[in-house]
Design a protein around this motif. Structure first.
Motif, PDB file in Angstrom:
ATOM      1  N   GLU A 112       0.792  -1.242   0.000  1.00  0.00           N
ATOM      2  CA  GLU A 112       0.000   0.000   0.000  1.00  0.00           C
ATOM      3  C   GLU A 112       0.827   1.297   0.000  1.00  0.00           C
ATOM      4  N   CYS A 113       2.124   1.216  -0.223  1.00  0.00           N
ATOM      5  CA  CYS A 113       2.959   2.418  -0.115  1.00  0.00           C
ATOM      6  C   CYS A 113       2.488   3.541  -1.034  1.00  0.00           C
ATOM      7  N   TYR A 114       2.058   3.176  -2.244  1.00  0.00           N
ATOM      8  CA  TYR A 114       1.829   4.186  -3.279  1.00  0.00           C
ATOM      9  C   TYR A 114       0.606   5.055  -3.013  1.00  0.00           C
ATOM     10  N   HIS A 115      -0.249   4.655  -2.062  1.00  0.00           N
ATOM     11  CA  HIS A 115      -1.426   5.490  -1.798  1.00  0.00           C
ATOM     12  C   HIS A 115      -1.015   6.874  -1.315  1.00  0.00           C
ATOM     13  N   CYS A 116       0.003   6.910  -0.519  1.00  0.00           N
ATOM     14  CA  CYS A 116       0.446   8.204   0.016  1.00  0.00           C
ATOM     15  C   CYS A 116       1.682   8.702  -0.723  1.00  0.00           C
ATOM     16  N   HIS A 117       2.604   7.789  -1.020  1.00  0.00           N
ATOM     17  CA  HIS A 117       3.824   8.172  -1.746  1.00  0.00           C
ATOM     18  C   HIS A 117       3.538   8.017  -3.234  1.00  0.00           C
ATOM     19  N   SER A 118       2.691   8.895  -3.756  1.00  0.00           N
ATOM     20  CA  SER A 118       2.187   8.735  -5.113  1.00  0.00           C
ATOM     21  C   SER A 118       2.734   9.829  -6.025  1.00  0.00           C
ATOM     22  N   GLY A 119       2.574   9.610  -7.323  1.00  0.00           N
ATOM     23  CA  GLY A 119       2.919  10.652  -8.285  1.00  0.00           C
ATOM     24  C   GLY A 119       4.410  10.752  -8.544  1.00  0.00           C
ATOM     25  N   ILE A 120       4.767  11.763  -9.301  1.00  0.00           N
ATOM     26  CA  ILE A 120       6.132  11.853  -9.817  1.00  0.00           C
ATOM     27  C   ILE A 120       7.177  12.012  -8.710  1.00  0.00           C
ATOM     28  N   HIS A 121       6.800  12.600  -7.598  1.00  0.00           N
ATOM     29  CA  HIS A 121       7.776  12.763  -6.516  1.00  0.00           C
ATOM     30  C   HIS A 121       7.493  11.858  -5.313  1.00  0.00           C
ATOM     31  N   PHE A 122       6.625  10.876  -5.493  1.00  0.00           N
ATOM     32  CA  PHE A 122       6.360   9.892  -4.444  1.00  0.00           C
ATOM     33  C   PHE A 122       5.835  10.536  -3.163  1.00  0.00           C
ATOM     34  N   THR A 123       4.948  11.507  -3.354  1.00  0.00           N
ATOM     35  CA  THR A 123       4.213  12.090  -2.232  1.00  0.00           C
ATOM     36  C   THR A 123       2.899  12.603  -2.791  1.00  0.00           C
ATOM     37  N   ASN A 124       1.859  12.525  -1.975  1.00  0.00           N
ATOM     38  CA  ASN A 124       0.566  13.056  -2.417  1.00  0.00           C
ATOM     39  C   ASN A 124       0.449  14.561  -2.155  1.00  0.00           C
ATOM     40  N   ASN A 125       1.589  15.220  -2.003  1.00  0.00           N
ATOM     41  CA  ASN A 125       1.624  16.676  -1.910  1.00  0.00           C
ATOM     42  C   ASN A 125       2.242  17.196  -3.193  1.00  0.00           C
ATOM     43  N   LEU A 126       1.501  17.977  -3.944  1.00  0.00           N
ATOM     44  CA  LEU A 126       2.030  18.412  -5.240  1.00  0.00           C
ATOM     45  C   LEU A 126       1.339  19.682  -5.698  1.00  0.00           C
ATOM     46  N   ARG A 127       2.139  20.611  -6.192  1.00  0.00           N
ATOM     47  CA  ARG A 127       1.565  21.732  -6.922  1.00  0.00           C
ATOM     48  C   ARG A 127       2.500  22.084  -8.075  1.00  0.00           C
ATOM     49  N   THR A 128       2.048  21.810  -9.274  1.00  0.00           N
ATOM     50  CA  THR A 128       2.828  22.166 -10.457  1.00  0.00           C
ATOM     51  C   THR A 128       2.341  23.507 -10.985  1.00  0.00           C
ATOM     52  N   ALA A 129       3.045  24.016 -11.992  1.00  0.00           N
ATOM     53  CA  ALA A 129       2.663  25.284 -12.611  1.00  0.00           C
ATOM     54  C   ALA A 129       1.272  25.202 -13.231  1.00  0.00           C
ATOM     55  N   ARG A 130       0.783  24.010 -13.471  1.00  0.00           N
ATOM     56  CA  ARG A 130      -0.543  23.876 -14.095  1.00  0.00           C
ATOM     57  C   ARG A 130      -1.661  23.721 -13.071  1.00  0.00           C
ATOM     58  N   GLN A 131      -1.315  23.638 -11.800  1.00  0.00           N
ATOM     59  CA  GLN A 131      -2.367  23.442 -10.795  1.00  0.00           C
ATOM     60  C   GLN A 131      -2.636  24.742 -10.049  1.00  0.00           C
ATOM     61  N   PRO A 132      -3.848  25.298 -10.181  1.00  0.00           N
ATOM     62  CA  PRO A 132      -4.154  26.535  -9.454  1.00  0.00           C
ATOM     63  C   PRO A 132      -4.116  26.318  -7.939  1.00  0.00           C
ATOM     64  N   GLN A 133      -4.398  25.130  -7.495  1.00  0.00           N
ATOM     65  CA  GLN A 133      -4.371  24.814  -6.070  1.00  0.00           C
ATOM     66  C   GLN A 133      -3.529  23.572  -5.870  1.00  0.00           C
ATOM     67  N   GLY A 134      -2.811  23.519  -4.768  1.00  0.00           N
ATOM     68  CA  GLY A 134      -2.022  22.325  -4.531  1.00  0.00           C
ATOM     69  C   GLY A 134      -2.858  21.210  -3.930  1.00  0.00           C
ATOM     70  N   GLU A 135      -2.302  19.993  -3.983  1.00  0.00           N
ATOM     71  CA  GLU A 135      -2.917  18.871  -3.274  1.00  0.00           C
ATOM     72  C   GLU A 135      -2.039  18.581  -2.076  1.00  0.00           C
ATOM     73  N   VAL A 136      -2.659  18.331  -0.933  1.00  0.00           N
ATOM     74  CA  VAL A 136      -1.869  18.049   0.251  1.00  0.00           C
ATOM     75  C   VAL A 136      -2.346  16.764   0.915  1.00  0.00           C
ATOM     76  N   GLY A 137      -1.432  16.091   1.576  1.00  0.00           N
ATOM     77  CA  GLY A 137      -1.784  14.874   2.287  1.00  0.00           C
ATOM     78  C   GLY A 137      -1.005  14.773   3.588  1.00  0.00           C
ATOM     79  N   PHE A 138      -1.723  14.708   4.694  1.00  0.00           N
ATOM     80  CA  PHE A 138      -1.116  14.520   6.017  1.00  0.00           C
ATOM     81  C   PHE A 138      -1.680  13.234   6.603  1.00  0.00           C
ATOM     82  N   HIS A 139      -0.822  12.397   7.157  1.00  0.00           N
ATOM     83  CA  HIS A 139      -1.295  11.109   7.661  1.00  0.00           C
ATOM     84  C   HIS A 139      -0.612  10.736   8.962  1.00  0.00           C
TER      85      HIS A 139
END
Lengths: 365, 278
Positions: free
Chosen positions: A214-241
């Protein structure tokens, strides 16, 4: 004394466009409107980041706790600031830090690198660089350095002096330029280099993305974290667990609840990126797990203290074989971008003996 | 002739302001009744009668108002001096960077200066704290006095409202490096995890009302001695900030916050004993 440095120091970068050090298909991080990237600003930020004169007594630079060779972590359980004052928490690495919409381990309001820099510079609980109340002296010290005179003017033509605005903007621009996307796993996954990963790492990848672990549920996406804000995202996504690290989290590091006051936020920390994780030991927000094997044991047990009522539902526990543990570690090791650790574009620019570094303290190698 | 015309024009232009009067309210910083100074030590503080050196003494005061005879409030318009007073907010600064006040500034500011409409006033009210809408701004772009780094409390998204730093001279061997009284908002929640806080569970702003304060002669006295009377300044609860910094879960705050007139965890607020008039 100034001359020793000046002789070996490269001239400040003249106005030049900034190019992200990564392939064009990767979307760059979000950049705030009031701090556009420029090569001059990044280069100024690199000098400031490594300059101990930003601290009260010229002994502590950002680099005293964020060391390039260690992925900009420091190898200690907790940071060590001015007068050997221990930090409250473990020092996170800074690879790809510009992509994180919520900075530090558990503070949803710490939403920009510009703002975050104030904490080490001026924070008092605990003191890291000890600058509170010292800003006039610190700015004057920097303004007296001829290199900075040219560099601030190049980076901030309208406001060419060291002050709270320019220093925090330059530090942030440099940190946004810390991109690490050239790990063996990137070469394997995105560039089709099938041999870039060992067989063990390939098996480990399957485990990491498996429903048993189950690691990838939280360590997801290109940087292996569910916290991400790229230049294309008006709002960031955050994950605290809450990963069940403690039965009852201590008052020094209670998690997100410290800021929100919501009982369900007890023990919740931001999911860290796993890029370069093999070089950023020890682990977790308080540095309480010495190695990756220990981290996997923590998750295998459903958390080191599995009974916390707020423990995340994804921390289920599993029974790995020794071979599976080795494979998972091989996978985590394949996330290290070796070039990033020595990339001269990010490196300490100051020659030895220069006043910027003459009394700077660094972690023992 | 020319001169006369000029004076008349000036008087005319000033007419709307004729109904205003200038007020200057002096504040005094004291410790156990003695004037605060960076070079002074003070004896007999707190539960264990500690001797301390005071190393900082600053506070933000906001929304100052005079109290009319009927008890209603007339807000005071602060002079915008570009240094200490900004909008309805002022930084009062009693340290002068001398002696033990290593993190201080040479400048001091010990009065509130502004205007109110001409009238009879029988008291003074103000808040100790930075108003919410000024408290969560970007301090790297804030004008003075909100650019004072010693008052940053940024990891909580705000400023220190009050900082009175004391260092016990006779501390225990493993005692704290100081006993610091820092007041600020805590537990600031936001609508979403990526927005600025919309409210703080514990605003921790002190509302002060001094009925009977004499606008012409009176002085507002700030003295932390009664506030820390129940605390041990020679010791610090393990794993907590040195002194009381408002954060929940700090045993050093148990007797202190109530004496600031603020509820703390499950300890109810008492009457504040930090501010008095003379």
């Amino acid at each position: 004394m100034g001359l020793v440095g000046a002789a070996a120091l490269a001239d400040p970068v003249a106005v030049a466009p900034f190019a992200w050090p990564m392939p064009a298909w990767i979307v760059p991080p979000h950049v705030p409107d009031d701090n556009p990237m420029s090569a001059a600003k990044v280069d100024l930020g690199r000098h400031l980041f490594h300059d101990a004169r930003l601290s009260r007594d010229s002994t502590v630079a950002c680099a005293s706790c964020h060391v390039q060779a260690l992925g900009f972590a420091d190898g200690r359980p907790r940071g060590l600031g001015i007068n050997d004052t221990p930090s409250t928490l473990n020092v996170p690495g800074l690879a790809n830090v510009g992509y994180l919409p919520a900075l530090t381990w558990a503070n949803p309001h710490m939403d920009s690198l510009e703002f975050q820099a104030l904490v080490p510079l001026f924070g008092e609980t605990p003191e890291e660089m000890g600058g509170a109340g010292q800003e006039v002296a610190i700015f004057a010290r920097l303004a007296a350095d001829p290199w900075y005179r040219t560099a601030f003017a190049a980076a901030f033509p309208d406001r060419p002096a060291p002050d709270l605005f320019t220093i925090t903007r330059a530090l942030a621009a440099y940190q946004r330029s810390l991109i690490a996307v050239n790990a063996p796993y990137d070469r394997y996954k995105y560039r089709g280099e099938v041999d870039a990963l060992s067989a063990a790492a390939k098996r480990g990848e399957q485990l990491f993305f498996d429903h048993r672990f189950e690691c990838y549920h939280c360590h997801s996406g290109i940087h292996f974290t569910n916290n991400l804000r790229t230049a294309r995202q008006p709002q960031g996504e955050v994950g605290f667990h809450n990963t069940g690290l403690y039965e009852s989290y201590p008052a020094t590091a209670p998690g997100l609840i410290e800021l929100t006051g919501r009982p369900e936020d007890a023990g919740r920390f931001r999911t860290p990126s796993l890029r370069n994780v093999a070089v950023t030991a020890p682990y977790m927000h308080d540095g309480s797990i010495p190695d990756l094997r220990g981290v996997i044991a923590h998750y295998a047990g459903g958390g080191r203290a599995p009974g916390h009522p707020q423990k995340d539902g994804m921390i289920v526990g599993f029974t790995p074989t020794e071979a599976e543990i080795d494979d998972l570690i091989a996978f985590l090791e394949s996330l290290t971008d070796r070039d990033f650790l020595t990339d001269p574009r990010h490196a300490d620019p100051w020659p030895p003996g220069h006043p910027a570094v003459a009394t700077r303290r660094m972690p023992a190698p | 002739m020319t001169r006369f015309a000029f004076a008349a024009a000036a008087a005319f232009a000033a007419t709307p302001a004729l109904a205003d009067m200038a007020v200057s309210i002096p504040f005094a910083a004291e410790i156990a009744g003695q004037p605060f100074a960076c070079t002074q030590t003070y004896a007999g503080l707190g539960r264990t009668r500690a001797e301390v050196q005071a190393v900082d003494f600053r506070l933000f005061v906001s929304n100052p108002a005079l109290i009319r005879a009927d008890g209603s409030l007339q807000s005071m318009t602060l002079d915008q001096d570009g240094a200490w007073q900004l909008g309805d907010l002022a930084l009062l600064d009693f340290e002068d960077a001398s002696g033990a006040c290593a993190n201080g500034t040479a400048g001091m500011n010990t009065t509130l200066r502004g205007t109110v409409p001409e009238g009879e006033y029988t008291g003074l009210s103000f808040t100790i704290g930075v108003p919410f809408d000024q408290n969560h701004i970007d301090p790297t772009q804030a004008p003075a006095p909100l650019n004072t780094t010693a008052m940053f409390w940024n990891w909580q998204g705000g400023y220190k409202f009050l900082r009175i730093d004391m260092v016990p001279t006779d501390r225990k061997n493993d005692g704290p490096r100081g006993w610091f009284l820092h007041l600020g908002s805590t537990m600031c929640d936001a609508a979403s995890k990526t927005e600025a806080p919309t409210a703080c569970k514990n605003g921790n702003r002190m509302e002060i009302r001094l009925d009977g304060f004499d606008i012409a002669q009176g002085t507002v006295v700030i003295d932390p001695a009664p506030v820390v009377a129940g605390a041990d300044l020679r010791a610090n609860a393990p794993d907590t900030s040195p002194g009381c910094m408002s954060f929940p879960g700090d045993a050093d705050c148990m007797t202190v916050m109530a004496a600031l007139g603020l509820g703390y965890m499950d300890v109810p607020a008492a009457t504040q004993s930090l501010v008095a008039q003379r």
